[in-house]
Design a protein around this motif. Sequence first.
Motif, short mmCIF file in Angstrom:
data_model
loop_
_atom_site.label_atom_id
_atom_site.label_comp_id
_atom_site.label_asym_id
_atom_site.label_seq_id
_atom_site.Cartn_x
_atom_site.Cartn_y
_atom_site.Cartn_z
N ASP A 68 39.61 -36.79 -52.55
CA ASP A 68 39.13 -36.61 -51.19
C ASP A 68 38.81 -38.00 -50.66
O ASP A 68 38.09 -38.76 -51.32
N THR A 69 39.35 -38.34 -49.52
CA THR A 69 39.13 -39.66 -48.94
C THR A 69 38.44 -39.52 -47.60
O THR A 69 38.92 -38.81 -46.72
N LEU A 70 37.30 -40.18 -47.48
CA LEU A 70 36.56 -40.24 -46.23
C LEU A 70 36.69 -41.67 -45.74
O LEU A 70 36.22 -42.61 -46.39
N ARG A 71 37.35 -41.84 -44.59
CA ARG A 71 37.63 -43.17 -44.06
C ARG A 71 36.85 -43.36 -42.76
O ARG A 71 37.00 -42.59 -41.82
N VAL A 85 35.00 -43.06 -50.55
CA VAL A 85 34.43 -43.33 -49.23
C VAL A 85 34.86 -44.74 -48.86
O VAL A 85 34.47 -45.70 -49.51
N TRP A 86 35.70 -44.83 -47.83
CA TRP A 86 36.31 -46.10 -47.44
C TRP A 86 35.66 -46.62 -46.17
O TRP A 86 35.79 -46.02 -45.11
N LEU A 87 34.97 -47.73 -46.29
CA LEU A 87 34.38 -48.42 -45.14
C LEU A 87 35.44 -49.39 -44.63
O LEU A 87 35.53 -50.53 -45.06
N ASP A 88 36.25 -48.91 -43.73
CA ASP A 88 37.41 -49.64 -43.22
C ASP A 88 37.06 -50.29 -41.89
O ASP A 88 37.60 -49.94 -40.85
N TYR A 89 36.15 -51.25 -41.93
CA TYR A 89 35.63 -51.87 -40.73
C TYR A 89 36.43 -53.12 -40.37
O TYR A 89 36.87 -53.86 -41.25
N PRO A 90 36.57 -53.39 -39.07
CA PRO A 90 37.28 -54.60 -38.65
C PRO A 90 36.46 -55.86 -38.94
O PRO A 90 35.25 -55.80 -39.15
N LYS A 91 37.15 -56.99 -38.90
CA LYS A 91 36.48 -58.28 -39.14
C LYS A 91 35.32 -58.51 -38.19
O LYS A 91 34.31 -59.09 -38.57
N ARG A 134 42.62 -56.55 -48.81
CA ARG A 134 41.82 -55.41 -49.28
C ARG A 134 42.18 -54.13 -48.52
O ARG A 134 42.26 -53.05 -49.10
N HIS A 135 42.39 -54.26 -47.22
CA HIS A 135 42.78 -53.10 -46.42
C HIS A 135 44.09 -52.50 -46.95
O HIS A 135 44.19 -51.28 -47.15
N ARG A 136 45.08 -53.35 -47.17
CA ARG A 136 46.37 -52.87 -47.67
C ARG A 136 46.23 -52.23 -49.05
O ARG A 136 46.87 -51.21 -49.33
N GLU A 137 45.40 -52.83 -49.90
CA GLU A 137 45.19 -52.30 -51.26
C GLU A 137 44.60 -50.89 -51.20
O GLU A 137 45.07 -49.98 -51.89
N VAL A 138 43.59 -50.68 -50.40
CA VAL A 138 42.99 -49.35 -50.31
C VAL A 138 43.96 -48.37 -49.67
O VAL A 138 44.11 -47.23 -50.14
N GLU A 139 44.61 -48.79 -48.62
CA GLU A 139 45.60 -47.93 -47.95
C GLU A 139 46.65 -47.45 -48.96
O GLU A 139 47.02 -46.28 -48.99
N ARG A 140 47.15 -48.36 -49.76
CA ARG A 140 48.15 -48.00 -50.78
C ARG A 140 47.58 -47.01 -51.78
O ARG A 140 48.21 -46.01 -52.12
N ARG A 141 46.37 -47.27 -52.23
CA ARG A 141 45.77 -46.42 -53.25
C ARG A 141 45.44 -45.01 -52.75
O ARG A 141 45.61 -44.05 -53.49
N VAL A 142 44.98 -44.88 -51.52
CA VAL A 142 44.63 -43.53 -51.05
C VAL A 142 45.87 -42.66 -50.88
O VAL A 142 45.75 -41.44 -50.86
#
Length: 172
Positions: free
Chosen positions: A155-158, A83-89, A138-146
């Motif tokens: 299963d990725t919930l973004r 579960v990816w909380l991909d929130y802006p700054k 951190r955003h790039r790290e998660v993006e790469r990993r998913v």
Amino acid sequence: MQRILVVGVTGAGKSTLARTLSDRLGLPYHEMDALYFDGPDWATNDTFSEDVSALTAGPRWIIDSLGYPEVRDLLWNRADTVVWLDYPKRVIMPRVLRRSLRRTVTREALFGGNRETWRDWLSREHPAWWAWSQHATRHREVERRVHDPRFAPLDTLRFGHPDEASAWLASL
């Protein structure tokens, strides 16, 4: 969804969401910061990697973490859902600032009995500084990993905004 990893930058609300998921799904929740920091002066747990390995060997769990490089791959390999909380700054920063201000003013006890202090606000390790400076990394790290086939199938919930995460939680 039996082994859930909740990820996002500092201040996104990982712990809050993970606790709520734990209650809704009846899965045991493990807070990584509480496992990592086990004593005064931000002392660290000497058996952290072993403890995380033992917890994640179980069939059902929720963990909130992106940090802690020594266990990052282990968590991603053992999770079945991210579960990816991909929130802006603009969402993250008011949250982390309010949280740190509250913790500092109330002297709230944190992991290992530690507390945020006014002096901490001057450190690059402070959550506000960390959230600001590490957001893109951190955003790039998660993006790469998913998208990394080593961690499939995951299963990725973004979620790009807290309202999206709230709507999803309400649907459970």
